[in-house]
Design a protein around this motif. Structure first.
Motif, short mmCIF file in Angstrom:
data_model
loop_
_atom_site.label_atom_id
_atom_site.label_comp_id
_atom_site.label_asym_id
_atom_site.label_seq_id
_atom_site.Cartn_x
_atom_site.Cartn_y
_atom_site.Cartn_z
N GLN A 156 0.83 -1.21 0.00
CA GLN A 156 0.00 0.00 0.00
C GLN A 156 0.87 1.26 0.00
N GLU A 192 0.65 3.86 -3.09
CA GLU A 192 0.14 5.21 -2.84
C GLU A 192 1.23 6.28 -2.97
N HIS A 248 1.57 5.80 -7.37
CA HIS A 248 0.37 5.76 -8.21
C HIS A 248 0.65 5.20 -9.61
N GLN A 258 -9.03 -0.04 -5.86
CA GLN A 258 -9.15 1.29 -5.23
C GLN A 258 -8.58 2.40 -6.10
N HIS A 259 -7.49 2.09 -6.83
CA HIS A 259 -6.75 3.15 -7.53
C HIS A 259 -6.85 3.03 -9.06
#
Length: 305
Positions: free
Chosen positions: A59, A63, A66, A106-107
């Motif tokens: 994660q 994050e 990206h 999520q991304h």
């Protein structure tokens, strides 16, 4: 620019992906593996020490950078070790994939995942993408379970199934069927080689190219990505002996059953490659071309020392 995060970048395929990304001005690479970077080139990309078994570490890296695409090459691939150490095998081959799926959902990340011919039982090879899996080993079961998790997910996923990946890295830390056979025969050692299993061996550079084709084309779905020649294991070793002019009389045929291996292997796998060729533009080398390619690399390594 496409930003690509590679997991397992210290492995054979991971290092070949680094090589290709470094030559491609359209790709920004974040390479990640557990421990220090083993690739000889340290500039031109980012390296992150990341334990794929730790969801918080994944994660943090995702994050921080990206990525547009994650190429997941990390796996436990020693088939007999998977049989005896099911806990670690499951954690690496299934647990880590769950973490990658969650973050990709999520991304909005494209997730390219490497799978295997060992999801099949080898009764009806070569296989098309939609053929029914039936793994014979725990390794095959975990790779199939990871595939099913991807197929049930809402992320943009690609599954690339491959077979016996061979090639060399600069520090020669990875063995494979070509180096093993060449090394033993050069020493004059007799070797027992299975004559009743058939595969389509894959040059690591070809598989790395297929990964990048899938990334650049924003592909989705399952693709077969192996070499193009169907050979028995003993035929592969005989071709190695022929190429380097080594003594083929040292190669002793045996049946797979006589090895008493912990994990059962499929008899005849192989893949139909039309989908990857037509949609991705995948064009793998023949096994002979692959041997010659490895030979050129071996010469380059010895000359650089």
């Amino acid at each position: 620019m496409k930003k690509i995060l590679v997991t397992g970048s210290n492995g054979l395929l991971g290092q070949k992906l680094t090589d290709l990304c470094l030559r491609d001005p359209e790709i920004e690479l974040i390479a990640s593996s557990k421990g220090p970077n083993r690739h000889p080139v340290k500039q031109g990309y980012i390296y992150e020490d990341m334990d794929i078994l730790d969801p918080l570490q994944i994660q943090r890296v995702v994050e921080k950078y990206h990525p547009d695409t994650i190429i997941n090459t990390a796996a436990m691939t020693n088939v007999d070790a998977c049989e005896s150490d099911k806990e670690n095998c499951y954690a690496l081959n299934v647990g880590s994939v769950k973490s990658l799926i969650r973050l990709s959902e999520q991304h909005n990340i494209q997730l390219i995942h490497l799978s295997t011919d060992f999801i099949f039982d080898g009764e009806n090879g070569p296989y098309a993408e939609e053929d029914q899996p039936n793994p014979l080993s725990y390794y095959g079961q975990t790779k199939l379970e990871a595939e099913q998790l991807l197929q049930q997910s809402s992320c943009r996923w690609v599954i690339l199934r491959t077979i016996i990946v061979y090639g060399i890295v600069n520090d020669m830390s990875r063995s494979n069927i070509i180096l093993w056979a060449k090394g033993a025969l050069e020493k004059g050692s007799p070797i027992n080689v299975v004559d009743d299993q058939w595969r389509m061996p894959t040059l690591a550079e070809d598989l790395a190219a297929c990964c990048l084709l899938a990334a650049k084309k924003d592909a989705e779905g399952v693709f077969n990505a192996s070499g193009k020649d169907m050979l028995s294991i003993i035929e592969m070793v005989q071709k190695v002996a022929l190429y380097w002019n080594l003594d083929q009389s040292l190669i002793k045929p045996i049946s797979a059953d006589s090895l008493n291996q912990a994990a059962k292997r499929p008899k005849r796998t192989g893949f139909i490659l039309d989908k990857a060729k037509n949609i991705l533009g995948y064009n793998p080398r023949s096994f002979e071309e692959g041997i010659a390619f490895v030979d050129a690399q071996l010469k380059a390594i010895s000359e650089s020392k």
